[in-house]
Write a protein that holds these residues in place. Structure first.
Motif, PDB file in Angstrom:
ATOM      1  N   GLU A   1       0.817  -1.211   0.000  1.00 15.44           N
ATOM      2  CA  GLU A   1       0.000   0.000   0.000  1.00 15.44           C
ATOM      3  C   GLU A   1       0.847   1.257   0.000  1.00 15.44           C
ATOM      4  O   GLU A   1       1.939   1.273   0.562  1.00 15.44           O
ATOM      5  CB  GLU A   1      -0.890   0.043   1.250  1.00 15.44           C
ATOM      6  CG  GLU A   1      -2.119  -0.810   1.161  1.00 15.44           C
ATOM      7  CD  GLU A   1      -3.098  -0.484   2.267  1.00 15.44           C
ATOM      8  OE1 GLU A   1      -2.819   0.415   3.086  1.00 15.44           O
ATOM      9  OE2 GLU A   1      -4.159  -1.130   2.303  1.00 15.44           O
ATOM     10  N   CYS A   2       0.315   2.307  -0.600  1.00 11.82           N
ATOM     11  CA  CYS A   2       0.891   3.652  -0.510  1.00 11.82           C
ATOM     12  C   CYS A   2      -0.286   4.593  -0.297  1.00 11.82           C
ATOM     13  O   CYS A   2      -1.202   4.614  -1.127  1.00 11.82           O
ATOM     14  CB  CYS A   2       1.588   4.050  -1.800  1.00 11.82           C
ATOM     15  SG  CYS A   2       2.865   2.915  -2.303  1.00 11.82           S
ATOM     16  N   ASN A   3      -0.300   5.355   0.752  1.00 10.96           N
ATOM     17  CA  ASN A   3      -1.430   6.243   1.064  1.00 10.96           C
ATOM     18  C   ASN A   3      -2.758   5.482   1.019  1.00 10.96           C
ATOM     19  O   ASN A   3      -3.779   6.026   0.586  1.00 10.96           O
ATOM     20  CB  ASN A   3      -1.504   7.419   0.075  1.00 10.96           C
ATOM     21  CG  ASN A   3      -0.613   8.574   0.485  1.00 10.96           C
ATOM     22  OD1 ASN A   3       0.076   8.497   1.486  1.00 10.96           O
ATOM     23  ND2 ASN A   3      -0.649   9.646  -0.303  1.00 10.96           N
ATOM     24  N   GLY A   4      -2.733   4.237   1.416  1.00  8.26           N
ATOM     25  CA  GLY A   4      -3.964   3.446   1.383  1.00  8.26           C
ATOM     26  C   GLY A   4      -4.330   2.926   0.009  1.00  8.26           C
ATOM     27  O   GLY A   4      -5.390   2.318  -0.177  1.00  8.26           O
ATOM     28  N   CYS A   5      -3.463   3.154  -0.988  1.00  3.12           N
ATOM     29  CA  CYS A   5      -3.719   2.675  -2.358  1.00  3.12           C
ATOM     30  C   CYS A   5      -3.009   1.333  -2.545  1.00  3.12           C
ATOM     31  O   CYS A   5      -1.776   1.260  -2.400  1.00  3.12           O
ATOM     32  CB  CYS A   5      -3.197   3.673  -3.384  1.00  3.12           C
ATOM     33  SG  CYS A   5      -3.960   5.295  -3.275  1.00  3.12           S
ATOM     34  N   GLU A   6      -3.782   0.333  -2.888  1.00  5.46           N
ATOM     35  CA  GLU A   6      -3.201  -1.003  -3.046  1.00  5.46           C
ATOM     36  C   GLU A   6      -2.335  -1.075  -4.296  1.00  5.46           C
ATOM     37  O   GLU A   6      -2.696  -0.568  -5.353  1.00  5.46           O
ATOM     38  CB  GLU A   6      -4.322  -2.049  -3.128  1.00  5.46           C
ATOM     39  CG  GLU A   6      -3.787  -3.464  -3.203  1.00  5.46           C
ATOM     40  CD  GLU A   6      -4.913  -4.495  -3.293  1.00  5.46           C
ATOM     41  OE1 GLU A   6      -6.055  -4.186  -2.912  1.00  5.46           O
ATOM     42  OE2 GLU A   6      -4.618  -5.598  -3.757  1.00  5.46           O
ATOM     43  N   PHE A   7      -1.197  -1.752  -4.138  1.00  4.77           N
ATOM     44  CA  PHE A   7      -0.259  -1.975  -5.247  1.00  4.77           C
ATOM     45  C   PHE A   7       0.056  -3.458  -5.315  1.00  4.77           C
ATOM     46  O   PHE A   7       0.309  -4.080  -4.275  1.00  4.77           O
ATOM     47  CB  PHE A   7       1.032  -1.183  -5.011  1.00  4.77           C
ATOM     48  CG  PHE A   7       2.102  -1.494  -6.011  1.00  4.77           C
ATOM     49  CD1 PHE A   7       2.116  -0.866  -7.244  1.00  4.77           C
ATOM     50  CD2 PHE A   7       3.086  -2.437  -5.733  1.00  4.77           C
ATOM     51  CE1 PHE A   7       3.099  -1.164  -8.183  1.00  4.77           C
ATOM     52  CE2 PHE A   7       4.073  -2.746  -6.666  1.00  4.77           C
ATOM     53  CZ  PHE A   7       4.073  -2.108  -7.883  1.00  4.77           C
TER      54      PHE A   7
ATOM     55  N   ILE B   1      -3.006  11.599  -3.129  1.00 11.48           N
ATOM     56  CA  ILE B   1      -4.139  10.701  -3.375  1.00 11.48           C
ATOM     57  C   ILE B   1      -4.224   9.687  -2.234  1.00 11.48           C
ATOM     58  O   ILE B   1      -3.244   9.004  -1.935  1.00 11.48           O
ATOM     59  CB  ILE B   1      -3.971   9.966  -4.724  1.00 11.48           C
ATOM     60  CG1 ILE B   1      -3.961  10.978  -5.876  1.00 11.48           C
ATOM     61  CG2 ILE B   1      -5.071   8.921  -4.910  1.00 11.48           C
ATOM     62  CD1 ILE B   1      -3.504  10.395  -7.198  1.00 11.48           C
ATOM     63  N   HIS B   2      -5.384   9.620  -1.615  1.00 13.41           N
ATOM     64  CA  HIS B   2      -5.636   8.632  -0.557  1.00 13.41           C
ATOM     65  C   HIS B   2      -6.791   7.757  -1.041  1.00 13.41           C
ATOM     66  O   HIS B   2      -7.901   8.251  -1.231  1.00 13.41           O
ATOM     67  CB  HIS B   2      -5.979   9.333   0.760  1.00 13.41           C
ATOM     68  CG  HIS B   2      -4.830  10.141   1.304  1.00 13.41           C
ATOM     69  ND1 HIS B   2      -3.951   9.660   2.255  1.00 13.41           N
ATOM     70  CD2 HIS B   2      -4.385  11.384   0.977  1.00 13.41           C
ATOM     71  CE1 HIS B   2      -3.041  10.579   2.513  1.00 13.41           C
ATOM     72  NE2 HIS B   2      -3.270  11.635   1.754  1.00 13.41           N
ATOM     73  N   CYS B   3      -6.513   6.491  -1.233  1.00 10.57           N
ATOM     74  CA  CYS B   3      -7.505   5.640  -1.891  1.00 10.57           C
ATOM     75  C   CYS B   3      -8.651   5.256  -0.969  1.00 10.57           C
ATOM     76  O   CYS B   3      -8.467   5.028   0.227  1.00 10.57           O
ATOM     77  CB  CYS B   3      -6.829   4.395  -2.455  1.00 10.57           C
ATOM     78  SG  CYS B   3      -5.810   4.793  -3.902  1.00 10.57           S
TER      79      CYS B   3
ATOM     80  N   THR C   1      -6.201   0.876 -11.934  1.00 15.73           N
ATOM     81  CA  THR C   1      -5.534   0.779 -10.641  1.00 15.73           C
ATOM     82  C   THR C   1      -6.421   1.351  -9.531  1.00 15.73           C
ATOM     83  O   THR C   1      -7.417   2.037  -9.794  1.00 15.73           O
ATOM     84  CB  THR C   1      -4.213   1.558 -10.651  1.00 15.73           C
ATOM     85  OG1 THR C   1      -4.507   2.929 -10.875  1.00 15.73           O
ATOM     86  CG2 THR C   1      -3.262   1.036 -11.704  1.00 15.73           C
ATOM     87  N   ASP C   2      -5.995   1.085  -8.313  1.00 19.53           N
ATOM     88  CA  ASP C   2      -6.696   1.657  -7.151  1.00 19.53           C
ATOM     89  C   ASP C   2      -6.645   3.187  -7.226  1.00 19.53           C
ATOM     90  O   ASP C   2      -7.622   3.873  -6.887  1.00 19.53           O
ATOM     91  CB  ASP C   2      -6.029   1.157  -5.861  1.00 19.53           C
ATOM     92  CG  ASP C   2      -6.957   1.174  -4.664  1.00 19.53           C
ATOM     93  OD1 ASP C   2      -8.134   1.548  -4.813  1.00 19.53           O
ATOM     94  OD2 ASP C   2      -6.509   0.801  -3.562  1.00 19.53           O
ATOM     95  N   ILE C   3      -5.522   3.731  -7.685  1.00 21.59           N
ATOM     96  CA  ILE C   3      -5.406   5.189  -7.857  1.00 21.59           C
ATOM     97  C   ILE C   3      -6.491   5.679  -8.813  1.00 21.59           C
ATOM     98  O   ILE C   3      -7.216   6.645  -8.518  1.00 21.59           O
ATOM     99  CB  ILE C   3      -4.010   5.567  -8.414  1.00 21.59           C
ATOM    100  CG1 ILE C   3      -2.927   5.334  -7.359  1.00 21.59           C
ATOM    101  CG2 ILE C   3      -4.001   7.021  -8.897  1.00 21.59           C
ATOM    102  CD1 ILE C   3      -1.511   5.625  -7.862  1.00 21.59           C
ATOM    103  N   SER C   4      -6.622   5.019  -9.954  1.00 21.34           N
ATOM    104  CA  SER C   4      -7.574   5.485 -10.979  1.00 21.34           C
ATOM    105  C   SER C   4      -9.017   5.423 -10.498  1.00 21.34           C
ATOM    106  O   SER C   4      -9.795   6.350 -10.739  1.00 21.34           O
ATOM    107  CB  SER C   4      -7.439   4.647 -12.252  1.00 21.34           C
ATOM    108  OG  SER C   4      -6.219   4.908 -12.885  1.00 21.34           O
ATOM    109  N   GLN C   5      -9.361   4.335  -9.814  1.00 18.58           N
ATOM    110  CA  GLN C   5     -10.760   4.236  -9.385  1.00 18.58           C
ATOM    111  C   GLN C   5     -11.056   5.272  -8.306  1.00 18.58           C
ATOM    112  O   GLN C   5     -12.171   5.778  -8.221  1.00 18.58           O
ATOM    113  CB  GLN C   5     -11.129   2.806  -8.950  1.00 18.58           C
ATOM    114  CG  GLN C   5     -10.513   2.314  -7.655  1.00 18.58           C
ATOM    115  CD  GLN C   5     -11.249   2.779  -6.401  1.00 18.58           C
ATOM    116  OE1 GLN C   5     -12.399   3.204  -6.477  1.00 18.58           O
ATOM    117  NE2 GLN C   5     -10.585   2.708  -5.257  1.00 18.58           N
TER     118      GLN C   5
END
Lengths: 131, 161
Positions: free
Chosen positions: B15-21, B154-156, B48-52
């Motif tokens: 995760e980065c800022n709550g965004c799954e990778f 960005i915080h997912c 990606t999680d960022i995009s959604q």
């Protein structure tokens, strides 16, 4: 599955003439949203800012304007359209009336153009829209 | 050269800022889309999680008709949410093989589980290896992915049923 989920449109060129500005913020998001959709469907999309819309291209204006209270700002809609491939033109003859100078224009604008450019775009495009 | 072995989903997530990778996937340089190698020589593509997160609740997805050639830069699909509209970009020449009907019928799946809810399966016009040279994966991808979440703050957030 419904057929309408599939995209198979041909490439088209579209011009969106934007005349709405900060006095009617509720009219300022949708044209960029529509532009982004059209561009992502492979249309060649140009948005031409004229009349009061030129104010949207002034630094700081679209950053502080939203179509709905607390909603996404107009500059974000403009950037989404740019990211999707929309080209942005600014009407040079409209600038003096709104006391706009070139150094005060947002970087997202591709070209400051004369009215004849808008005329060329309208005459050569497949579809035109006016907001 | 060793025989190609497709990477499968491994439950290994970061995760980065709550965004799954997911390190086993391949990404475009803006981390908008992911691609996964399949055993049949196709690539599965999704958001990606960022995009959604940037898009918000997704209301409509439209995919290019199967059989359509997609040159570099021509979108695979379009996405509409209440506040965002744009393309699912394409970074290599390919042909659309299949769309995920579950996602077309229920686009909110992209917000709920972006790495399971794939959008389309595509066949690269060249080799899979050539197609993937235009994408990043592993540690380099993770660094770039995290850098974007921090740069754009960005915080997912995931969607719910």
């Amino acid at each position: 599955m419904a057929e309408h989920h599939y995209l198979d449109n041909e490439e088209k060129s579209v011009i969106i003439v934007m005349t709405s500005g900060p006095s009617t913020p509720h009219r300022c998001a949708t044209p960029f949203y529509i532009g982004a959709i059209l561009a992502s469907m492979e249309s060649d999309v140009s948005i031409f800012f004229t009349m009061e819309a030129v104010k949207l291209a002034q630094k700081g204006v679209a950053d502080n304007l939203a179509a709905m209270e607390g909603g996404k700002t107009i500059i974000e809609f403009i950037r989404d359209a740019k990211s999707a491939g929309v080209k942005l033109y600014l009407c040079k003859p409209a600038m003096p009336g709104y006391k706009l100078v070139e150094s005060d224009i947002i970087a997202e604008v591709d070209e400051i153009a004369n009215a004849s450019k808008m005329a060329d775009l309208i005459l050569s495009c497949d579809k035109s829209m006016f907001f | 050269m060793p025989a190609f072995k497709p990477t499968r989903y491994t439950n290994k997530t970061m995760e980065c800022n709550g965004c799954e990778f997911r390190p086993e996937l391949y990404y475009d340089d803006q981390y908008q889309i992911w691609a996964r190698r399949e055993e049949d020589g196709t690539l599965t593509v999704g958001m990606t999680d960022i995009s959604q997160t940037v898009a918000g609740k997704i209301l409509h997805v439209r995919v290019r008709r199967p059989g359509t050639l997609r040159p570099v830069g021509k979108p695979v699909a379009t996405i509409e949410s209440g506040k965002w509209a744009g393309p699912v970009p394409n970074v290599f020449d390919c042909v659309i093989e299949e769309a995920n009907h579950d996602v077309l019928d229920d686009p909110n799946l992209l917000n709920i589980e972006p790495y399971e809810a794939w959008i389309a399966r595509v066949r690269p016009s060249g080799s899979v290896e050539d197609a993937l040279t235009s994408m990043v994966t592993g540690d380099a991808a993770q660094a770039g992915y995290c850098e974007r979440t921090k740069r754009e703050d960005i915080h997912c957030e995931r969607g719910a049923r």
